[in-house]
Write a protein that holds these residues in place. Structure first.
Motif, mmCIF file in Angstrom:
data_model
loop_
_atom_site.group_PDB
_atom_site.id
_atom_site.type_symbol
_atom_site.label_atom_id
_atom_site.label_comp_id
_atom_site.label_asym_id
_atom_site.label_seq_id
_atom_site.Cartn_x
_atom_site.Cartn_y
_atom_site.Cartn_z
ATOM 1 N N GLU A 17 0.847 -1.186 0.000
ATOM 2 C CA GLU A 17 0.000 0.000 0.000
ATOM 3 C C GLU A 17 0.887 1.242 0.000
ATOM 4 N N ASP A 18 0.826 2.080 1.031
ATOM 5 C CA ASP A 18 1.642 3.300 1.077
ATOM 6 C C ASP A 18 2.904 3.139 1.905
ATOM 7 N N ASN A 19 3.211 1.924 2.321
ATOM 8 C CA ASN A 19 4.386 1.662 3.151
ATOM 9 C C ASN A 19 5.511 1.087 2.301
ATOM 10 N N GLY A 34 19.568 -10.337 9.167
ATOM 11 C CA GLY A 34 18.822 -9.374 8.377
ATOM 12 C C GLY A 34 18.297 -8.231 9.222
ATOM 13 N N ARG A 35 18.065 -7.115 8.558
ATOM 14 C CA ARG A 35 17.390 -5.970 9.172
ATOM 15 C C ARG A 35 16.278 -5.559 8.220
ATOM 16 N N LEU A 36 15.062 -5.561 8.743
ATOM 17 C CA LEU A 36 13.903 -5.126 7.987
ATOM 18 C C LEU A 36 13.462 -3.789 8.562
ATOM 19 N N ILE A 37 13.521 -2.753 7.739
ATOM 20 C CA ILE A 37 13.255 -1.393 8.180
ATOM 21 C C ILE A 37 12.110 -0.808 7.352
ATOM 22 N N LYS A 38 11.150 -0.200 8.037
ATOM 23 C CA LYS A 38 10.099 0.552 7.357
ATOM 24 C C LYS A 38 10.626 1.967 7.148
ATOM 25 N N LEU A 39 10.579 2.432 5.906
ATOM 26 C CA LEU A 39 11.078 3.770 5.615
ATOM 27 C C LEU A 39 10.168 4.824 6.225
ATOM 28 N N ASN A 40 10.787 5.863 6.783
ATOM 29 C CA ASN A 40 10.023 6.990 7.302
ATOM 30 C C ASN A 40 9.809 8.000 6.168
ATOM 31 N N GLU A 41 9.099 9.071 6.447
ATOM 32 C CA GLU A 41 8.744 10.048 5.406
ATOM 33 C C GLU A 41 9.975 10.668 4.740
ATOM 34 N N LEU A 42 10.987 10.992 5.530
ATOM 35 C CA LEU A 42 12.207 11.580 4.977
ATOM 36 C C LEU A 42 12.913 10.589 4.049
ATOM 37 N N GLU A 43 12.988 9.340 4.474
ATOM 38 C CA GLU A 43 13.633 8.313 3.644
ATOM 39 C C GLU A 43 12.853 8.081 2.351
ATOM 40 N N TYR A 54 19.882 6.063 -3.757
ATOM 41 C CA TYR A 54 19.574 6.285 -2.352
ATOM 42 C C TYR A 54 19.403 4.956 -1.619
ATOM 43 N N LEU A 55 18.744 3.992 -2.248
ATOM 44 C CA LEU A 55 18.553 2.699 -1.588
ATOM 45 C C LEU A 55 19.890 2.033 -1.282
ATOM 46 N N ASN A 56 20.854 2.146 -2.181
ATOM 47 C CA ASN A 56 22.187 1.602 -1.912
ATOM 48 C C ASN A 56 22.855 2.313 -0.739
ATOM 49 N N GLN A 57 22.716 3.635 -0.692
ATOM 50 C CA GLN A 57 23.280 4.395 0.435
ATOM 51 C C GLN A 57 22.614 3.993 1.744
ATOM 52 N N LEU A 58 21.280 3.896 1.711
ATOM 53 C CA LEU A 58 20.546 3.519 2.914
ATOM 54 C C LEU A 58 20.922 2.111 3.365
ATOM 55 N N ALA A 59 21.005 1.178 2.437
ATOM 56 C CA ALA A 59 21.372 -0.196 2.778
ATOM 57 C C ALA A 59 22.778 -0.258 3.383
ATOM 58 N N ASN A 60 23.699 0.515 2.839
ATOM 59 C CA ASN A 60 25.050 0.568 3.414
ATOM 60 C C ASN A 60 25.026 1.136 4.826
ATOM 61 N N GLU A 72 16.572 -0.788 16.872
ATOM 62 C CA GLU A 72 15.211 -0.582 17.387
ATOM 63 C C GLU A 72 14.183 -0.458 16.272
ATOM 64 N N ARG A 73 14.621 -0.173 15.066
ATOM 65 C CA ARG A 73 13.696 -0.050 13.929
ATOM 66 C C ARG A 73 13.461 -1.380 13.221
ATOM 67 N N ASN A 74 14.212 -2.406 13.607
ATOM 68 C CA ASN A 74 14.060 -3.714 12.975
ATOM 69 C C ASN A 74 12.667 -4.274 13.238
ATOM 70 N N ILE A 75 11.988 -4.678 12.162
ATOM 71 C CA ILE A 75 10.623 -5.189 12.263
ATOM 72 C C ILE A 75 10.651 -6.705 12.368
ATOM 73 N N VAL A 76 9.935 -7.217 13.343
ATOM 74 C CA VAL A 76 9.748 -8.658 13.491
ATOM 75 C C VAL A 76 8.255 -8.925 13.617
ATOM 76 N N GLY A 77 7.870 -10.160 13.367
ATOM 77 C CA GLY A 77 6.460 -10.505 13.506
ATOM 78 C C GLY A 77 5.801 -10.748 12.165
ATOM 79 N N GLU A 78 4.518 -10.419 12.087
ATOM 80 C CA GLU A 78 3.710 -10.737 10.905
ATOM 81 C C GLU A 78 4.240 -10.076 9.631
ATOM 82 N N ILE A 79 4.625 -8.812 9.709
ATOM 83 C CA ILE A 79 5.139 -8.125 8.506
ATOM 84 C C ILE A 79 6.433 -8.790 8.048
ATOM 85 N N ASP A 80 7.279 -9.150 8.990
ATOM 86 C CA ASP A 80 8.526 -9.841 8.668
ATOM 87 C C ASP A 80 8.225 -11.135 7.906
#
Length: 94
Positions: A17-19, A34-43, A54-60, A72-80
């Protein structure tokens, strides 16, 4: 959920959707994880302006700071689980 872009054996960029999410294959010494991160508005804004660069920079950045700044931003659970299933399907289809 669908894969928008990827860098082989490093990261997958997905949307639902919008995420937007980036799943980064990280390592620290001899341990991989692994690290699963939801991008914030600035990202999201940076991504819309600069695309894959930008995605390469962010991943680095996530790889480098995976255990501190991004832990602390790592997502676990159903979305993961949804992300993992989407990536596995994407890999098998491509």
């Amino acid at each position: 959920m669908r894969v928008i872009d990827f860098e082989a054996q490093f990261w997958f960029f997905l949307t639902n959707e919008d995420n937007f999410f980036i799943d980064v294959n990280c390592s620290n010494s001899f341990v991989g994880f692994g690290r699963l991160i939801k991008l914030n508005e600035l990202e999201i804004s940076h991504y819309k302006l600069n695309g894959k660069n930008y995605l390469n920079q962010l991943a680095n950045d996530i790889q480098y700071y995976a255990l501190t700044k991004y832990s602390e931003r790592n997502i676990v659970g159903e979305i993961d689980k949804q992300v993992h299933q989407t990536i596995m399907k994407f890999k098998s289809d491509n």
